[in-house]
Design an enzyme around this catalytic site. Structure first.
Site, PDB file in Angstrom:
ATOM      1  N   LYS A 264     -11.527 105.325  49.213  1.00 50.00           N
ATOM      2  CA  LYS A 264     -11.888 104.340  50.227  1.00 50.00           C
ATOM      3  C   LYS A 264     -13.081 105.018  50.898  1.00 50.00           C
ATOM      4  CE  LYS A 264      -7.499 101.976  49.902  1.00 50.00           C
ATOM      5  NZ  LYS A 264      -6.688 102.780  49.219  1.00 50.00           N
TER       6      LYS A 264
HETATM    7  C1  PLP Z   1      -5.876 102.030  48.121  1.00 52.18           C
HETATM    8  C2  PLP Z   1      -5.590 103.080  46.909  1.00 52.18           C
HETATM    9  C3  PLP Z   1      -5.320 102.671  45.678  1.00 52.18           C
HETATM   10  C4  PLP Z   1      -5.332 101.026  45.407  1.00 52.18           C
HETATM   11  O1  PLP Z   1      -6.755 100.588  45.336  1.00 52.18           O
HETATM   12  P1  PLP Z   1      -6.854  98.783  45.567  1.00 52.18           P
HETATM   13  O2  PLP Z   1      -8.151  98.705  46.011  1.00 52.18           O
HETATM   14  O3  PLP Z   1      -6.056  98.342  46.866  1.00 52.18           O
HETATM   15  O4  PLP Z   1      -6.382  98.545  44.312  1.00 52.18           O
HETATM   16  C5  PLP Z   1      -5.170 103.564  44.718  1.00 52.18           C
HETATM   17  N1  PLP Z   1      -5.219 104.816  44.931  1.00 52.18           N
HETATM   18  C6  PLP Z   1      -5.586 105.437  46.097  1.00 52.18           C
HETATM   19  C7  PLP Z   1      -5.396 106.680  46.287  1.00 52.18           C
HETATM   20  C8  PLP Z   1      -5.794 104.458  47.191  1.00 52.18           C
HETATM   21  O5  PLP Z   1      -5.808 105.136  48.540  1.00 52.18           O
END
Ligand code: PLP
Length: 468
Positions: free
Chosen positions: A112
């Site tokens: 993210k």
């Molecule tokens: C947020 C997250 C996901 C899921 O991603 P989305 O965009 O919500 O589908 C998967 N793995 C990790 C480590 C995350 O932080």
């Protein structure tokens, strides 16, 4: 480029507008009016560019006139300059067929950061043009919160309120949020709530005139278009390294809110030769059921060792349903209203067939996740986290895929974020990288509130800064 709402009832906005707005006023999500398309020659010309330059080239058509190419490049260089690996998103080979795209070299060790480091800079840039103030309200199952807080801490014009379900995020995740000292950061631990309950309160804040009249409320969850846009870039980065535009590539994506995998869908719409997108879920498998059978119905959330995927209602799925269902905002608004009242809906034939052309899905239970972590460690010498393990489990299940197509699993978190689960599966305890050292010595700042909308709304109203 202008953007339209998936529910057809909100005014179109430009890129700066959608970045600050988050959710559309009609409850829908913003999507570009049309997909920009790169020719094969244009895609080939991106080969070998440094990450920040690639990012500027891929994102410019979405940004339009909101930023000059020079300014967008400068923001990308600042955002990606904070990553601990020069390639930003390095690709590692596991065996002849499988690859890992490491997306966790940012400041908070999860993918993210890639979108949020840029988003923090975009907020500051667009707010400084008018002197306005933005109040960010978000819910997190762990990784969004820490990445968002790191990205906006100390930034001019922005105040952030981050809700997390008390006791349901890992120690590392909580401390990454609560040990940030900036005064524009407010952590709220909601008692007795799960992620979906926190998210529901956030949605209510967006629709509460008592707050929206005084404050400009913005989003950092992946309902914010700018986040998805920034994630499109690493699909290009990986595919170009593996031979695109002349070779097709498949991706397996650990999925919660459907943001990351939707960015892969966008890359495919832009002309990147994506053979397949595998939606990898844990036992919270609403997306797997929806794609496999058309049944999109929410069950209770079951806590797993991959908490960032412990989600039932996947906000960004609406963007896919809109695009695959003929872009009919009024019909989708009715379909979503039905879902919001019954927590269940059936995909239309157009939506199902449209999705089936590109998407497959797979579900990993606890045994599947452990097995994938062990295989990565024993067969390839790579220690992976439980979210990535869902992705790798799904990648290895694609038996019907042309063996000449490389399969890239997105490694969404650093294994040190989830050391207990990794150690149980592999016998190895991944150490925290030195760049996040000191997490366990610093003091925490967080308020605990009951799972009561009025209490949360009152706290926001007391501490937010009017729009200006
Ligand atoms: C947020 C997250 C996901 C899921 O991603 P989305 O965009 O919500 O589908 C998967 N793995 C990790 C480590 C995350 O932080």
């Amino acid at each position: 480029m202008d953007y339209v709402s998936t529910r057809g009832g909100a005014p179109p906005l430009d890129f700066a507008g959608v970045t600050l707005a988050g959710l559309a006023a009609d409850g829908g999500l913003y999507v570009p009016r049309e997909w920009p398309r790169f020719s094969e020659v244009e895609i080939a010309s991106l080969t070998g560019l440094p990450y920040a330059q690639l990012a500027q080239r891929v994102m410019q058509p979405f940004v339009g006139d909101s930023l000059t190419p020079e300014r967008l490049l400068a923001l990308c260089e600042t955002a990606y300059g904070r990553f601990a690996h020069a390639a930003v998103t390095p690709l590692r080979q596991l065996d002849e067929r499988h690859w890992l795209l490491e997306l966790f070299h940012g400041p908070t060790l999860a993918f993210k950061d890639i979108a949020l480091q840029l988003l923090g800079l975009l907020f500051e840039e667009f707010l400084s043009r008018t002197g306005a103030n933005l109040t960010i309200v978000g819910a997190t199952s762990g990784d969004t919160g820490s990445a968002a807080i790191d990205a906006v801490a100390g930034r001019e014009g922005v105040t952030i309120f981050m809700l997390h379900p008390n006791g349901r995020v890992s120690d590392v995740q909580r401390r990454q949020m609560t040990t940030v000292r900036a005064t524009n950061v407010h952590n709220i631990a909601v008692e007795g709530a799960d992620f979906d309950a926190c998210q529901a309160m956030v949605k209510r804040i967006f629709a509460d005139p008592a707050l929206t009249d005084r404050f400009a409320i913005g989003a950092v969850n992946s309902i914010n278009w700018a986040r998805l846009m920034a994630q499109v870039v690493y699909y290009f980065a990986a595919a170009l390294q593996l031979g695109a535009p002349h070779r097709k590539v498949a991706f397996s994506v650990p999925t919660g809110n459907f943001g990351d995998v939707f960015a892969g869908y966008v890359a495919a719409q832009m002309g990147l030769p994506v053979e397949r997108l595998v939606v990898a879920t844990n036992v919270n498998d609403i997306l797997h059921r929806a794609l496999a059978t058309g049944d999109y119905s929410a069950h209770g959330v079951e806590p797993t060792i991959a908490p960032s995927m412990d989600i039932q209602v996947s906000s960004n799925f609406e963007r896919l349903l809109f695009d695959r269902g003929g872009r009919d905002g009024a019909a989708l608004a009715a379909q979503m209203a039905g879902f919001e009242s019954t927590r269940a809906m059936q995909l239309t034939n157009a939506q199902r067939q449209g999705a089936a052309a590109l998407f497959r899905s797979s579900r990993a239970d606890a045994g599947g996740m452990s097995e994938a972590m062990r295989w990565a460690s024993e067969a390839a010498g790579e220690v992976i986290d439980p979210h990535t393990a869902c992705g790798l489990h799904a990648a290895r299940a694609q038996d019907d895929l042309d063996p000449a197509v490389p399969v890239v699993t997105l490694a969404t978190a650093h294994p040190a974020k989830f050391p207990d689960a990794v150690e149980r599966a592999t016998g190895q305890r991944p150490p925290l990288p030195t760049r996040v050292g000191g997490l366990f010595e610093r003091e925490e700042r967080c308020v605990e509130l009951p799972a009561d909308y009025a209490a949360v709304a009152a706290y926001v109203a007391e501490h937010a800064i009017p729009r200006g």
